[in-house]
Design a protein around this motif. Structure first.
Motif, short mmCIF file in Angstrom:
data_model
loop_
_atom_site.label_atom_id
_atom_site.label_comp_id
_atom_site.label_asym_id
_atom_site.label_seq_id
_atom_site.Cartn_x
_atom_site.Cartn_y
_atom_site.Cartn_z
N THR A 229 9.99 -1.89 -8.39
CA THR A 229 9.36 -1.96 -9.72
C THR A 229 8.22 -0.96 -9.76
O THR A 229 7.77 -0.47 -8.72
N ASP A 230 7.71 -0.69 -10.97
CA ASP A 230 6.59 0.25 -11.11
C ASP A 230 5.38 -0.22 -10.32
O ASP A 230 4.70 0.58 -9.67
N LYS A 233 6.00 0.44 -6.66
CA LYS A 233 5.88 1.88 -6.38
C LYS A 233 4.41 2.28 -6.28
O LYS A 233 4.03 3.06 -5.41
N GLN A 234 3.60 1.71 -7.17
CA GLN A 234 2.17 2.03 -7.17
C GLN A 234 1.52 1.57 -5.86
O GLN A 234 0.72 2.30 -5.27
#
Ligand code: 9D3
Length: 249
Positions: A229-230, A233-234
């Motif tokens: 998910t974003d 990833k962050q």
């Protein structure tokens, strides 16, 4: 869901059926389970279930007549059931297999013993063949219990309201985050403060970070099988930057 187990050791299933979640699933009628004694389908005074292999060699083979008789009897009781053989040659069992099996009306488990089953029974009476992993056991009874355990807890309502199998770590491909309970200090070690903060968003983010790092440390193979998910990833980029800053001074 209805389970029949064909085995020469039906007594092995008694303890499994009489404890915890499996016992409750039986009591609530969500499942039925019957261990069938293969010997009862064998003829003669000695009710023999195995014989020597054609072509010679060590070890014994499960005789076809008792096995076919037991499978057909089970199938006439559970008309929509799938018949699974537990054997070292089977496809490896995993959580994805468990999820597929959980949709079935019934499963007939054939517990392998000796060196295996007569190939003619395998060809006509077995739908699928499963192993629980690459190590050598003495028979298919424990594997049948392993598969039932994994499947039963996926049946709606089997875990009770307090738990849900949808929250399982394997459901999203990561290991579980670290867990803490009282006391606040144990042997000089305290609990991460964020878990006492009451900030649900921060707690959720801490747990996700904990899951990611534990998976990286304990099961890095799982990380490669997964999409991110974003938010994930962050977190990964944040670590990458941090590790890079350590390397570059
Ligand atoms: C000569 C080779 N044989 C003995 C070493 C093969 C063999 C036959 C039967 C090995 C083990 C067994 C009994 N095991 C099972 O029936 C079994 C099993 C297992 O041993 N490991 C992982 N999953 C399963 S599922 C059934």
């Amino acid at each position: 869901m209805d389970f029949r187990i064909i085995t020469i050791f039906p007594g092995m299933f008694d303890a499994f059926a009489s404890h915890g979640i499996i016992r409750r699933a039986l009591e609530s009628g969500r499942i039925t389970m019957e261990a069938m004694d293969l010997r009862e389908y064998a003829e003669g005074r000695h009710r023999v279930t195995d014989d020597r292999p054609y072509g010679g060699g060590s070890g014994m083979v499960m005789k076809p007549e008792p096995l076919a008789g037991a499978i057909r009897s089970a199938r006439s009781a559970l008309t929509n059931a799938k018949t699974l053989l537990l054997s070292p040659q089977g496809r490896p069992f995993n959580q994805a297999e468990a999820r597929k099996l959980a949709h079935l009306e019934g499963i007939i488990f054939v517990c392998g013993r000796y060196e295996g089953v007569d190939e003619r029974v395998f060809e006509t009476d077995i739908d699928d063949e499963l192993s629980i992993g690459d190590y050598v056991l003495t028979g298919g009874e424990l594997p049948a219990m392993v598969v039932m355990d994994a499947v039963i807890r996926l049946i709606p309502g089997a875990l009770g309201n307090e738990q849900s199998s949808g929250e399982d770590s394997f459901s999203d491909g990561l290991l579980e985050h670290a867990h803490y309970t009282r006391p606040y200090v144990f042997e000089g070690k305290d609990v991460p403060g964020v878990l006492l903060s009451g900030h649900h968003g921060e707690i959720r983010a801490w747990r996700l970070r904990s899951s990611l790092i534990r998976t990286f440390l304990k099961r890095p193979d799982l990380l490669e099988k997964r999409t991110y998910t974003d938010e994930e990833k962050q977190m990964l980029r944040e670590w990458s930057r941090y590790l890079g800053s350590l390397a570059d001074g």
